[in-house]
Design a protein around this motif. Structure first.
Motif, mmCIF file in Angstrom:
data_model
loop_
_atom_site.group_PDB
_atom_site.id
_atom_site.type_symbol
_atom_site.label_atom_id
_atom_site.label_comp_id
_atom_site.label_asym_id
_atom_site.label_seq_id
_atom_site.Cartn_x
_atom_site.Cartn_y
_atom_site.Cartn_z
ATOM 1 N N TYR A 137 4.967 6.210 4.142
ATOM 2 C CA TYR A 137 3.637 5.665 2.773
ATOM 3 C C TYR A 137 4.370 6.511 1.452
ATOM 4 O O TYR A 137 4.849 7.113 1.807
ATOM 5 N N GLY A 138 4.160 5.291 0.915
ATOM 6 C CA GLY A 138 4.872 5.318 -0.028
ATOM 7 C C GLY A 138 3.812 5.729 -1.710
ATOM 8 O O GLY A 138 3.148 5.556 -2.345
ATOM 9 N N LEU A 139 4.390 6.633 -2.010
ATOM 10 C CA LEU A 139 3.466 7.743 -3.295
ATOM 11 C C LEU A 139 4.345 7.130 -4.611
ATOM 12 O O LEU A 139 6.109 7.513 -4.690
ATOM 13 N N ARG A 161 -3.745 15.518 2.205
ATOM 14 C CA ARG A 161 -3.880 13.925 3.097
ATOM 15 C C ARG A 161 -2.551 13.112 3.375
ATOM 16 O O ARG A 161 -3.424 13.547 4.943
ATOM 17 N N ILE A 162 -1.404 13.667 3.438
ATOM 18 C CA ILE A 162 0.089 12.861 3.682
ATOM 19 C C ILE A 162 0.380 13.860 5.757
ATOM 20 O O ILE A 162 0.235 13.361 6.520
ATOM 21 N N SER A 163 -0.422 15.285 5.421
ATOM 22 C CA SER A 163 0.316 15.632 7.117
ATOM 23 C C SER A 163 -0.732 15.228 8.068
ATOM 24 O O SER A 163 -0.627 15.590 9.699
ATOM 25 N N LYS A 198 9.329 -9.292 16.534
ATOM 26 C CA LYS A 198 9.928 -9.237 18.014
ATOM 27 C C LYS A 198 10.462 -10.104 19.221
ATOM 28 O O LYS A 198 11.513 -9.891 19.909
ATOM 29 N N ASP A 199 10.271 -10.904 18.953
ATOM 30 C CA ASP A 199 10.789 -12.312 19.681
ATOM 31 C C ASP A 199 12.469 -12.592 19.447
ATOM 32 O O ASP A 199 13.255 -12.731 20.051
ATOM 33 N N LYS A 200 12.828 -12.513 18.445
ATOM 34 C CA LYS A 200 14.400 -12.144 17.285
ATOM 35 C C LYS A 200 15.241 -11.061 18.282
ATOM 36 O O LYS A 200 16.210 -11.112 17.106
ATOM 37 N N ASN A 201 13.952 -9.878 18.002
ATOM 38 C CA ASN A 201 14.639 -8.751 18.529
ATOM 39 C C ASN A 201 14.788 -7.911 16.496
ATOM 40 O O ASN A 201 16.056 -7.811 16.837
ATOM 41 N N ILE A 202 14.517 -8.566 15.486
ATOM 42 C CA ILE A 202 14.437 -8.024 14.016
ATOM 43 C C ILE A 202 14.087 -6.443 14.179
ATOM 44 O O ILE A 202 13.003 -5.870 13.783
ATOM 45 N N PRO A 203 14.462 -5.475 13.886
ATOM 46 C CA PRO A 203 14.234 -4.478 13.815
ATOM 47 C C PRO A 203 13.029 -4.474 12.628
ATOM 48 O O PRO A 203 13.580 -4.917 11.668
ATOM 49 N N ILE A 204 12.044 -3.870 12.235
ATOM 50 C CA ILE A 204 11.068 -4.217 11.718
ATOM 51 C C ILE A 204 10.362 -2.805 11.416
ATOM 52 O O ILE A 204 10.789 -2.346 12.038
ATOM 53 N N GLY A 205 9.916 -2.316 9.414
ATOM 54 C CA GLY A 205 8.642 -1.570 10.417
ATOM 55 C C GLY A 205 8.112 -1.364 9.109
ATOM 56 O O GLY A 205 7.832 -2.711 8.170
ATOM 57 N N PHE A 206 6.997 -0.477 8.356
ATOM 58 C CA PHE A 206 5.731 -1.253 7.112
ATOM 59 C C PHE A 206 5.790 0.293 6.835
ATOM 60 O O PHE A 206 6.171 1.692 6.694
ATOM 61 N N ASN A 207 5.883 -0.340 5.451
ATOM 62 C CA ASN A 207 5.198 1.066 4.040
ATOM 63 C C ASN A 207 4.919 0.742 3.100
ATOM 64 O O ASN A 207 4.133 -0.233 2.975
ATOM 65 N N ILE A 208 3.503 1.902 3.809
ATOM 66 C CA ILE A 208 1.972 1.234 2.936
ATOM 67 C C ILE A 208 2.298 2.306 1.359
ATOM 68 O O ILE A 208 1.907 3.151 1.887
ATOM 69 N N GLU A 209 1.488 1.605 0.614
ATOM 70 C CA GLU A 209 1.910 1.933 -0.188
ATOM 71 C C GLU A 209 0.244 1.966 -1.396
ATOM 72 O O GLU A 209 -0.466 1.006 -1.131
ATOM 73 N N SER A 210 -0.051 2.423 -2.486
ATOM 74 C CA SER A 210 -0.620 2.338 -3.176
ATOM 75 C C SER A 210 -0.558 1.938 -5.297
ATOM 76 O O SER A 210 0.138 3.204 -5.562
ATOM 77 N N VAL A 211 -0.819 1.223 -5.513
ATOM 78 C CA VAL A 211 0.233 1.079 -7.085
ATOM 79 C C VAL A 211 -0.873 1.840 -8.017
ATOM 80 O O VAL A 211 -0.577 1.212 -9.137
ATOM 81 N N SER A 212 -2.513 1.871 -6.763
ATOM 82 C CA SER A 212 -3.181 2.238 -8.578
ATOM 83 C C SER A 212 -3.580 4.072 -7.842
ATOM 84 O O SER A 212 -3.750 4.420 -6.698
ATOM 85 N N GLU A 262 -7.504 5.136 -0.993
ATOM 86 C CA GLU A 262 -8.061 5.252 1.277
ATOM 87 C C GLU A 262 -8.437 4.383 1.895
ATOM 88 O O GLU A 262 -7.760 4.964 2.366
ATOM 89 N N ALA A 263 -8.476 3.007 0.283
ATOM 90 C CA ALA A 263 -7.423 1.823 1.169
ATOM 91 C C ALA A 263 -6.153 1.617 1.893
ATOM 92 O O ALA A 263 -6.259 1.013 2.479
ATOM 93 N N SER A 264 -4.852 2.644 0.956
ATOM 94 C CA SER A 264 -3.579 2.666 1.467
ATOM 95 C C SER A 264 -3.851 3.196 2.997
ATOM 96 O O SER A 264 -3.817 3.419 3.937
ATOM 97 N N ILE A 265 -4.587 4.292 2.939
ATOM 98 C CA ILE A 265 -4.625 5.383 4.664
ATOM 99 C C ILE A 265 -5.307 3.768 5.331
ATOM 100 O O ILE A 265 -4.492 4.014 6.164
ATOM 101 N N GLU A 266 -6.471 3.612 4.982
ATOM 102 C CA GLU A 266 -7.281 3.104 6.171
ATOM 103 C C GLU A 266 -6.111 1.886 6.750
ATOM 104 O O GLU A 266 -6.047 1.488 8.002
ATOM 105 N N LEU A 267 -5.312 1.299 5.531
ATOM 106 C CA LEU A 267 -4.275 -0.193 5.930
ATOM 107 C C LEU A 267 -3.023 0.408 6.468
ATOM 108 O O LEU A 267 -2.835 0.322 8.152
#
Length: 314
Positions: free
Chosen positions: A16-18, A40-42, A269-283, A290-295
């Motif tokens: 999660y990015g802030l 929120r983050i805990s 997945k099929d290529k076994n490329i290791p990926i992940g996600f960083n969810i942020e709000s620029v606003s 709250e939408a970033s938390i939902e996402l």
């Protein structure tokens, strides 16, 4: 979990990015903001927190900035002073161009033992004066007694223009980067083109694939969308039209971000490329936060579906 996944080049990192509060915010208000963020983050099932080091990027864009630039607290200060109670690994962005060799070396020696990871970023544009190059910063960290574990930045839009982002990535790996966090993704084709070159280049050159963590950002207004474009985020025309004409732009953007996440998970997945996600709000608007938390919650469910759990036991 974060260290395990990075060291073993595994998929499933969820961050999660802030952005820290504005620089001259009242001390009491900073503590109130930090307490709310800790609460929120805990409650989130994440592997780590990303704290950005905001730069004035006007030098790379001649158009007026949709929102005025306001300097923020340094992410290392905000992390060590105000977010100490938040027991998750922290990834500290560091804009290295404004420092001298001695200054950056002193910063690494001061914070090296207390920072889990750092992402060094260069100046936004060659037109902006820089005291220190990104390569120099990597070299300083490598030779420091208290060297910090590093991640790097990848920009799919830059790959579209120059077709060499995968080469930049492997060069950064050689200089000490163990993972990469992308600029916000809204153009899936640019992103998959980069991933394809990254994957096949690794096969051709017998290189290991390191985790790519894609940033997803809800968009709650036309002005937020304009700001994202000003920052260099490519939003395809059809998608921009869909957002502009949506009855609920924020809900529509969450739907789009989920679709992007699922398509990336499916492609990698099929290529076994290791990926992940960083969810942020620029606003800083409550609805977009709250939408970033939902996402984030929705993306975690998607990763679980693809067996990429952010907190699964190894």
């Amino acid at each position: 979990m974060l260290e395990n996944k990075i060291n073993n080049r595994k998929s499933g990192v969820l961050l999660y990015g802030l952005t820290p509060p504005k620089l001259h915010t009242d001390e009491y208000k900073i503590k109130v903001i930090a307490d709310k963020q800790i609460e929120r983050i805990s409650a989130l099932e994440i592997d780590g927190l990303v704290l950005y080091d905001i730069q004035d990027e006007s030098s790379r864009n001649d158009q007026p900035r949709p929102f005025p630039f306001m300097e923020t607290l340094s992410p290392d200060t905000y992390s060590t002073t105000y977010l100490k109670e938040l027991k998750v690994p922290k990834i500290i962005y560091k804009s290295v161009g404004k420092y001298s060799v001695d200054e950056l070396n002193a910063w690494i020696n001061k914070y090296g033992k207390n920072i889990d990871y750092s992402v060094f970023v260069g100046t936004p544009s060659i037109r902006q004066k820089s005291n220190l190059s990104l390569n120099d910063a990597y070299h300083i960290n490598e030779n420091s007694v208290n060297s910090i574990k590093l991640g790097g930045v990848i920009i799919p839009e830059r790959h579209y223009k120059k077709n060499d982002e995968h080469i930049r990535l492997f060069n950064k790996i050689d200089k000490g980067c163990h993972f990469f966090i992308s600029q916000c993704v809204y153009n899936i084709d640019n992103t998959k083109n980069f991933l394809s070159d990254y994957y096949y280049s690794s096969l051709d050159n017998n290189r290991d694939l390191h985790p790519i963590i894609f940033t997803l950002t809800p968009c709650g207004s036309i002005k937020t969308m304009e700001f994202m474009e000003w920052l260099g985020i490519d939003i395809p025309k059809w998608l921009k039209n869909d957002l502009k004409h949506s009855k609920d732009i924020l809900s529509k953007s969450i739907e789009i971000c989920k679709s992007i996440a699922e398509e990336l998970l499916d492609y990698c997945k099929d290529k076994n490329i290791p990926i992940g996600f960083n969810i942020e709000s620029v606003s800083i608007r409550k609805a977009e936060i709250e939408a970033s938390i939902e996402l984030l919650i929705e993306v975690k469910l998607l990763m679980d579906k693809y067996q990429y759990s952010a907190i699964a036991s190894e």
